[in-house]
Write a protein that holds these residues in place. Structure first.
Motif, PDB file in Angstrom:
ATOM      1  N   LEU A  27      -6.630 -13.204   0.045  1.00 36.96           N
ATOM      2  CA  LEU A  27      -7.393 -12.536   1.096  1.00 36.96           C
ATOM      3  C   LEU A  27      -6.404 -12.051   2.150  1.00 36.96           C
ATOM      4  N   PHE A  28      -6.651 -10.862   2.692  1.00 37.44           N
ATOM      5  CA  PHE A  28      -5.702 -10.322   3.674  1.00 37.44           C
ATOM      6  C   PHE A  28      -6.415  -9.418   4.660  1.00 37.44           C
ATOM      7  N   GLY A  29      -5.834  -9.340   5.864  1.00 39.68           N
ATOM      8  CA  GLY A  29      -6.373  -8.489   6.917  1.00 39.68           C
ATOM      9  C   GLY A  29      -5.719  -7.125   6.938  1.00 39.68           C
ATOM     10  N   PRO A  30      -5.899  -6.364   8.025  1.00 46.94           N
ATOM     11  CA  PRO A  30      -5.416  -4.980   8.076  1.00 46.94           C
ATOM     12  C   PRO A  30      -3.944  -4.810   8.413  1.00 46.94           C
ATOM     13  N   HIS A  31      -3.252  -5.865   8.830  1.00 44.96           N
ATOM     14  CA  HIS A  31      -1.853  -5.752   9.259  1.00 44.96           C
ATOM     15  C   HIS A  31      -0.949  -6.298   8.148  1.00 44.96           C
ATOM     16  N   LEU A  32      -0.283  -5.378   7.422  1.00 41.95           N
ATOM     17  CA  LEU A  32       0.387  -5.766   6.188  1.00 41.95           C
ATOM     18  C   LEU A  32       1.904  -5.733   6.270  1.00 41.95           C
ATOM     19  N   GLY A  33       2.473  -5.273   7.362  1.00 45.42           N
ATOM     20  CA  GLY A  33       3.911  -5.323   7.558  1.00 45.42           C
ATOM     21  C   GLY A  33       4.689  -4.715   6.407  1.00 45.42           C
ATOM     22  N   LEU A  34       5.728  -5.414   5.969  1.00 43.34           N
ATOM     23  CA  LEU A  34       6.610  -4.920   4.920  1.00 43.34           C
ATOM     24  C   LEU A  34       5.963  -4.886   3.545  1.00 43.34           C
ATOM     25  N   TRP A  35       4.822  -5.538   3.411  1.00 40.06           N
ATOM     26  CA  TRP A  35       4.240  -5.750   2.077  1.00 40.06           C
ATOM     27  C   TRP A  35       3.012  -4.885   1.823  1.00 40.06           C
ATOM     28  N   ARG A  36       2.884  -3.785   2.540  1.00 44.60           N
ATOM     29  CA  ARG A  36       1.700  -2.929   2.411  1.00 44.60           C
ATOM     30  C   ARG A  36       1.429  -2.525   0.968  1.00 44.60           C
ATOM     31  N   GLU A  37       2.462  -2.029   0.276  1.00 48.56           N
ATOM     32  CA  GLU A  37       2.262  -1.567  -1.099  1.00 48.56           C
ATOM     33  C   GLU A  37       1.920  -2.725  -2.033  1.00 48.56           C
ATOM     34  N   SER A  38       2.469  -3.874  -1.791  1.00 44.69           N
ATOM     35  CA  SER A  38       2.181  -5.037  -2.630  1.00 44.69           C
ATOM     36  C   SER A  38       0.725  -5.467  -2.485  1.00 44.69           C
ATOM     37  N   TYR A  39       0.247  -5.539  -1.248  1.00 43.33           N
ATOM     38  CA  TYR A  39      -1.160  -5.888  -1.039  1.00 43.33           C
ATOM     39  C   TYR A  39      -2.083  -4.844  -1.676  1.00 43.33           C
ATOM     40  N   THR A  40      -1.720  -3.588  -1.529  1.00 39.68           N
ATOM     41  CA  THR A  40      -2.551  -2.528  -2.102  1.00 39.68           C
ATOM     42  C   THR A  40      -2.619  -2.640  -3.611  1.00 39.68           C
ATOM     43  N   ARG A  41      -1.494  -2.902  -4.239  1.00 40.13           N
ATOM     44  CA  ARG A  41      -1.487  -3.001  -5.701  1.00 40.13           C
ATOM     45  C   ARG A  41      -2.316  -4.184  -6.182  1.00 40.13           C
ATOM     46  N   LEU A  42      -2.213  -5.307  -5.496  1.00 41.37           N
ATOM     47  CA  LEU A  42      -3.019  -6.467  -5.879  1.00 41.37           C
ATOM     48  C   LEU A  42      -4.511  -6.199  -5.680  1.00 41.37           C
TER      49      LEU A  42
END
Length: 432
Positions: free
Chosen positions: A355-370
């Motif tokens: 589970l994740f919120g809107p602030h993704l820092g360096l890992w934006r693409e990783s969260y999006t892919r998951l």
């Protein structure tokens, strides 16, 4: 005389070279004026660099953009497990405002902007760096750079490959075919891409459909004995984890936990605070608010009567990810200072739904892919977090997400291992 695809490539390169360095310098000025180039790194776009080539064998990885290079850190780690003497050079064709890649790389990796395809920059670049092996991980095939490497005798591998699409090349239909012929081996991202690449002339014995590079790193460790003991204590009790929760996020997380407990009154929240040193004070505040709390640093155990367990000892996240089927990644709800947002693959690699919120820092693409793979779910506030936790209390729901997480985190292992083998064989063939 060159014919067919070779003629198309020769004509294209001749046209690009004719424009010369003046055209490259003009392009650089235009890009800097538009804010798309960093003036301090502009010389790199012309093939120049103030940095010296590293000593020893040098592996060159070219990627489209920093945000797309999710598997590069893992590949570098794997290469250096086999050869700790390897130097690594990375070039990016496009870059954004966030330095996503540099923060994840070993300090001795050289990161440069790729030279433009006009003028002599590509040839200067190859002459300066003298790479021993080239790994191309960009769906845009830059003819000047590929041809310069080929002309210098550098073995090249195309990875994460899809059918390259450059609409401006339609007047030279053989160009893609000629460029693909420069690669010693091609690893396609999927079966459909492999079929398209074979249709463009890549021989069947030089192409494999192995998926994309593995993302994330090795799973975080833990004591198996400790894990078994705690798993027995928790038994069939529902559990969720807030990993690296910042002080501002704690009230939101606790409120969501209170709401979710209405559906599952035995629900336990494992709360790993950021910073860890705040654990004792946090436990005191929670107890003052009426919660039944345990504190790891006081050698408490997650007994059945506890409602919140504050896990404030260092280097134990691997343990808590293994014990919790659901993990909220701290720092993502309200943002974390510096590079505080955690890598979501830490949880996903250990079978925990993310589970994740809107602030993704360096890992934006990783969260999006998951998220796109069904392994992660976005939340925005206390209400949506509580609903997500309630949804994942159902074993079938959380099992589906955990399976998707496992698939994403392991599917690229074969491709990464294959690239390592290709690179090592190429270096051996060159006597390096």
């Amino acid at each position: 005389m060159a014919r067919g695809p070779a003629l198309a490539l020769a004509l294209y390169l001749a046209a690009r070279k004719a424009r010369g360095r003046a055209r490259a310098e003009k392009l650089l000025r235009q890009e800097m004026k538009a804010g798309r180039e960093d003036a301090s790194r502009g010389a790199e776009r012309l093939g120049a660099s103030d940095l010296a080539r590293p000593e020893g064998p040098l592996v060159w990885l070219h990627v489209g953009s920093e945000a797309e290079a999710l598997g590069v850190p893992e590949l570098i780690d794997r290469l250096r497990e086999e050869r700790d003497d390897l130097g690594v050079l990375i070039t990016t064709a496009r870059h954004g405002p966030d330095e996503l890649l540099v923060a994840r790389l070993p300090r001795d990796v050289v990161l440069q902007s790729a030279p433009y395809g006009v003028g002599p920059g590509a040839e200067w670049f190859v002459a300066h760096w003298r790479p021993d092996v080239a790994i191309w991980a960009d769906n845009h095939l830059e003819p000047s750079l590929i041809e310069a490497a080929h002309g210098a005798g550098v073995p090249m591998f195309l990875i994460d490959a899809r059918v390259p699409d450059r609409p401006g090349w339609r007047w030279l239909p053989g160009l893609r075919r000629a460029l693909l012929a420069r690669f010693s081996h091609v690893l396609a991202g999927d079966t459909r891409s492999a079929e398209g690449l074979r249709a463009l002339g890549v021989p069947a014995d030089r192409i494999e459909a192995l998926g994309f590079l593995q993302e994330g790193g090795a799973p975080l460790p833990c004591s198996q004995a400790e894990r078994d003991t705690l798993a027995e204590l928790l038994a069939a009790r529902p559990v969720w984890l807030a990993a690296g929760a910042t002080p501002g996020e704690v009230p939101m997380i606790v409120a969501a936990h209170q709401q979710a407990m209405r559906r599952a009154h035995r629900l336990l929240l494992l709360l790993v605070p950021d910073p860890l040193e705040s654990g004792a004070e946090l436990a005191k505040d929670l107890e003052a608010g009426g919660w039944v709390v345990g504190l790891r640093s006081q050698e408490d155990e997650p007994e059945p009567e506890l409602e919140i367990f504050v896990a404030d000892l260092p280097d134990e996240l691997g343990l808590w990810y293994r014990l919790s089927p659901v993990s909220l990644m701290g720092g993502t709800l309200l943002g974390a200072s510096g590079f505080g947002v955690r890598n979501p693959y830490e949880a996903a690699a250990l079978g925990s739904a993310v589970l994740f919120g809107p602030h993704l820092g360096l890992w934006r693409e990783s969260y999006t892919r998951l998220r796109e793979a069904g392994a992660a779910r976005a939340v925005t506030d206390t209400e949506s977090l509580a609903r997500a936790v309630e949804h994942l209390l159902a074993p079938d729901h959380v099992a589906e997400m955990a399976a998707a997480a496992w698939e994403v985190t392991t599917s690229g292992a074969e491709a990464t291992d294959r690239v390592v083998t290709l690179v090592l064989d190429a270096l051996d063939a060159r006597g390096l």
